[in-house]
Design an enzyme around this catalytic site. Sequence first.
Site, PDB file in Angstrom:
ATOM      1  N   LYS A 113       0.846  -1.200   0.000  1.00  0.00           N
ATOM      2  CA  LYS A 113       0.000   0.000   0.000  1.00  0.00           C
ATOM      3  C   LYS A 113       0.876   1.242   0.000  1.00  0.00           C
ATOM      4  O   LYS A 113       1.785   1.382   0.830  1.00  0.00           O
ATOM      5  CB  LYS A 113      -0.870   0.029   1.264  1.00  0.00           C
ATOM      6  CG  LYS A 113      -2.206  -0.668   1.104  1.00  0.00           C
ATOM      7  CD  LYS A 113      -2.983  -0.672   2.387  1.00  0.00           C
ATOM      8  CE  LYS A 113      -3.903   0.504   2.534  1.00  0.00           C
ATOM      9  NZ  LYS A 113      -4.742   0.401   3.763  1.00  0.00           N
TER      10      LYS A 113
HETATM   11  C1  E4P Z   1      -8.304   0.934   4.004  1.00  0.00           C
HETATM   12  O1  E4P Z   1      -7.379   0.362   3.489  1.00  0.00           O
HETATM   13  C2  E4P Z   1      -8.201   1.704   5.254  1.00  0.00           C
HETATM   14  O2  E4P Z   1      -7.411   0.964   6.160  1.00  0.00           O
HETATM   15  C3  E4P Z   1      -9.524   1.936   5.939  1.00  0.00           C
HETATM   16  O3  E4P Z   1     -10.619   1.517   5.171  1.00  0.00           O
HETATM   17  C4  E4P Z   1      -9.659   3.266   6.589  1.00  0.00           C
HETATM   18  O4  E4P Z   1     -10.922   3.356   7.218  1.00  0.00           O
HETATM   19  P1  E4P Z   1     -11.290   4.471   8.298  1.00  0.00           P
HETATM   20  O5  E4P Z   1     -11.605   5.737   7.571  1.00  0.00           O
HETATM   21  O6  E4P Z   1     -12.503   3.921   8.993  1.00  0.00           O
HETATM   22  O7  E4P Z   1     -10.100   4.601   9.197  1.00  0.00           O
END
Ligand code: E4P
Length: 216
Positions: free
Chosen positions: A83
């Site tokens: 990522k």
């Molecule tokens: C995705 O890869 C992220 O880790 C995640 O969906 C972030 O979500 P949040 O906005 O609830 O922290």
Amino acid sequence: MKIFLDTANVQELREAAAMGLLDGVTTNPTLIAREKRPFRDLVDEICRIVDGVVNLEVVATDAEGMVREGRELAKIAPNVVVKLPTTAEGIKALRVLGREGTRTNLTLCFSPTQALFVAKAGATYVSPFLGRLDDIAHVGMDLIRTIRTIYDNYRFETQILAASLRNPLHVVDAAVAGADVATLPFSVFQMLLKHPLTDVGLKKFLEDWEKAGISL
Ligand code: E4P
């Protein structure tokens, strides 16, 4: 639509994996930090549990650092997806890692133009964050719909990973909008299967069975 769990918690992952519904997992630095365990030990366990892709995020902010970290992360297991943040440096790192055959997920995507660049650069996944857009009074789901149209217009192969989902309706809307993947917190994953009529109906069946004194 593929279902990923948005967690670094091994108990949650084990539970979803036992149902055979787990196509992958997304982690981020916040989720990893929450587990209070040595990084490598935690990630090795996650990779053993998840029979699907494991998204691990870099923390460097320059392309060179991201590539260095991405290479290390990719070495951990063959199912690791790296990522990277949706920034100019992230795009540069994606180019290098992509050429080496590493799968990438460009995260923290909040606009159609970011998603267009991510696809043109050849990312495996783009992660639009719906809940965080809703939080600032933008309709997060509109972003998924727009990206779907752009990607279909030009036959981009980058998969749309609907992220920051906060409730079951987000999941339904993301599926209708044509997201390729939805990543869910475990609480939302559990809610998807729950229905009060199922619980009431099952209770009644068992009571009637008991009353009649039948055995299998
Ligand atoms: C995705 O890869 C992220 O880790 C995640 O969906 C972030 O979500 P949040 O906005 O609830 O922290």
